[in-house]
Design an enzyme around this catalytic site. Structure first.
Site, PDB file in Angstrom:
ATOM      1  N   GLU A 100       0.894  -1.129  -0.035  1.00 17.51           N
ATOM      2  CA  GLU A 100       0.085   0.016  -0.160  1.00 17.51           C
ATOM      3  C   GLU A 100       0.915   1.234   0.065  1.00 17.51           C
ATOM      4  OE1 GLU A 100      -3.195   0.035  -0.177  1.00 17.51           O
ATOM      5  OE2 GLU A 100      -3.753  -2.180   0.043  1.00 17.51           O
ATOM      6  N   TYR A 125       3.481  -5.071  -8.772  1.00 12.83           N
ATOM      7  CA  TYR A 125       2.193  -5.735  -8.877  1.00 12.83           C
ATOM      8  C   TYR A 125       2.175  -6.547 -10.144  1.00 12.83           C
ATOM      9  CZ  TYR A 125      -0.431  -3.121  -5.195  1.00 12.83           C
ATOM     10  OH  TYR A 125      -0.895  -2.722  -3.987  1.00 12.83           O
ATOM     11  N   VAL A 182     -13.142   1.026 -14.456  1.00 12.26           N
ATOM     12  CA  VAL A 182     -13.866   0.409 -13.137  1.00 12.26           C
ATOM     13  C   VAL A 182     -13.599   1.099 -12.077  1.00 12.26           C
ATOM     14  CG1 VAL A 182     -13.867  -1.893 -12.094  1.00 12.26           C
ATOM     15  CG2 VAL A 182     -13.543  -1.587 -14.559  1.00 12.26           C
ATOM     16  N   SER A 203     -14.684   1.241  -7.654  1.00 12.76           N
ATOM     17  CA  SER A 203     -15.716   0.979  -6.403  1.00 12.76           C
ATOM     18  C   SER A 203     -15.445   2.124  -5.535  1.00 12.76           C
ATOM     19  CB  SER A 203     -15.634  -0.355  -6.116  1.00 12.76           C
ATOM     20  OG  SER A 203     -15.761  -1.198  -7.019  1.00 12.76           O
ATOM     21  N   ASN A 204     -14.456   2.650  -5.280  1.00 11.62           N
ATOM     22  CA  ASN A 204     -14.290   3.517  -4.282  1.00 11.62           C
ATOM     23  C   ASN A 204     -13.866   4.904  -4.660  1.00 11.62           C
ATOM     24  OD1 ASN A 204     -13.514   4.813  -1.560  1.00 11.62           O
ATOM     25  ND2 ASN A 204     -11.616   4.078  -1.839  1.00 11.62           N
ATOM     26  N   ARG A 263      -8.071  11.259  -9.186  1.00 11.56           N
ATOM     27  CA  ARG A 263      -8.599  10.428 -10.477  1.00 11.56           C
ATOM     28  C   ARG A 263     -10.095  10.874 -10.664  1.00 11.56           C
ATOM     29  NH1 ARG A 263      -9.030   4.362  -8.260  1.00 11.56           N
ATOM     30  NH2 ARG A 263     -10.560   4.736  -6.531  1.00 11.56           N
ATOM     31  N   ASN A 291      -5.555   5.488  -7.071  1.00 14.20           N
ATOM     32  CA  ASN A 291      -6.266   6.431  -6.068  1.00 14.20           C
ATOM     33  C   ASN A 291      -5.380   7.076  -4.981  1.00 14.20           C
ATOM     34  OD1 ASN A 291      -5.168   4.328  -4.146  1.00 14.20           O
ATOM     35  ND2 ASN A 291      -7.237   3.242  -4.009  1.00 14.20           N
ATOM     36  N   GLU A 334      -2.371  -3.287 -10.118  1.00 13.18           N
ATOM     37  CA  GLU A 334      -3.111  -4.320 -11.353  1.00 13.18           C
ATOM     38  C   GLU A 334      -3.841  -3.343 -12.125  1.00 13.18           C
ATOM     39  OE1 GLU A 334      -6.033  -3.400  -8.077  1.00 13.18           O
ATOM     40  OE2 GLU A 334      -3.898  -4.130  -7.942  1.00 13.18           O
ATOM     41  N   LYS A 335      -4.163  -2.103 -11.653  1.00 17.34           N
ATOM     42  CA  LYS A 335      -5.072  -1.473 -12.898  1.00 17.34           C
ATOM     43  C   LYS A 335      -4.410  -1.241 -14.221  1.00 17.34           C
ATOM     44  CE  LYS A 335      -7.162   1.318  -8.934  1.00 17.34           C
ATOM     45  NZ  LYS A 335      -6.356   0.547  -8.088  1.00 17.34           N
TER      46      LYS A 335
END
Length: 327
Positions: A102, A133, A159, A161-162, A169, A213, A222-223
């Site tokens: 992280e 990653y 994609v 979610s958060n 971004r 993020n 992994e993005k």
């Protein structure tokens, strides 16, 4: 085409010659003390040799073997939930490794760890053990361009979610979506994708917003490696610097937000590029010779054995937080 640093997975696995040369070395014992989020991973002690060709490497999870361990690995999320084994007598020469995947803003208070750790296991390239990653391996044979999937229907996809308004971004997305259509998936858009549907869905996109993020040195998740490269969508990236991406990604394989004077200019470029088949496909040329590999947890631990001979005899992170906060 990619240079030496792109072969990180192949380079991590000793060749037969290297393995033979080092076969007389004493085993290095790696003890994984705590796991992220309480998850555990089962594997044989000789996994590093059988799967990666790394000799003299024993990875264990039994805490009773603490006194035998050359390196004890503590995952940051784990030690924020339980105490370090400070009451145990620490054998001379034993190294403690602090592991995180992280960026610094999500690692909590590291001041409590001052003077305890000897090694960093981190996605940053300047860590004692770097665990990215993703990475690249050469294809067994060149893939003809006509065999590279070509079924594009959406200009830009994302994609997420958060979603938080304060994230850079989110701000870039809002500006970009005012210029070009952006197809959004994920919980935030009430359009979740099942794991099996992720890559097939994104393969139909010309561009994927591989927006991290957090803006942090070498933070490339992994993005990029999975969502973009494995799906076949050209990544539009935001997070680490242009130079950080250039250090690990194939040349001319991504588009960085910072390369444009404005988001509006970026949007215009994406529209133009999608209509220019020749130049668009230049961003996919790397796929002819290279494939993406996503390392698993076992691979990360084996890297400690691989780097062990190069560790300095005495090193302590007196201010781990300062090291982690480097931008």
């Amino acid at each position: 085409m990619p240079g030496r640093h792109y072969d990180w997975l192949r380079e991590s696995s000793f060749s037969a010659a290297s393995s033979s040369k080092n076969s007389k070395q004493q085993n290095v014992t790696i003890l994984q003390w705590c796991w992220p989020n309480g998850n555990t991973f089962k594997f044989s002690q000789d996994f590093c040799w059988k799967q990666l060709g790394i000799p003299n490497c024993r990875v264990v999870t039994q805490r009773s073997l603490f006194s035998e361990a050359d390196v004890v690995v503590f995952h940051n999320r784990g030690i924020n939930k339980e105490k370090l084994p400070l009451e145990l007598p620490r054998p001379p020469g034993q190294r403690w490794a602090w592991l995180t995947r992280e960026p610094s803003v999500r690692n909590g208070d590291r001041r409590q760890f001052a003077g305890l750790f000897n090694l960093t296991v981190h996605f940053r390239r300047d860590a004692d053990v770097t665990i990215p990653y993703g990475g690249l391996l050469p294809q067994d044979s060149k893939t003809p361009m006509e065999n590279i999937q070509w079924n594009k229907t959406d200009l830009v996809c994302w994609v997420v979610s958060n979603y938080r308004e304060s994230y850079k971004r989110s701000q870039v997305y809002k500006e970009l979506s005012a210029v070009v259509p952006v197809k959004v998936y994920g919980r935030w858009a009430n359009a979740p994708l099942a794991p099996k549907d992720l890559l097939p869905t994104l393969s139909r996109c010309y561009f994927y917003l591989a927006f991290e993020n957090t803006i942090a040195k070498d933070y490339i998740s992994e993005k990029l490696w999975r969502n973009s490269y494995q799906s076949g969508a050209v990544p539009v990236v935001l997070g680490a610097s242009v130079q950080d991406y250039e250090a690990v990604a194939p040349p001319h394989s991504f588009i960085h937000v910072d390369q444009f004077a404005s988001v509006k200019e970026l949007g215009k470029y994406l529209q133009q590029l999608a209509g220019d088949v020749k130049h668009y496909r230049e961003y996919l040329q790397w796929r002819r010779e290279w494939k993406v590999e996503l390392p698993d947890w076992k691979w990360r631990l084996c890297q400690i054995c691989l780097r062990y001979p190069s560790f300095p005899p005495y090193k302590v992170y007196d201010d781990l937080e300062a090291w982690d906060n480097v931008v």
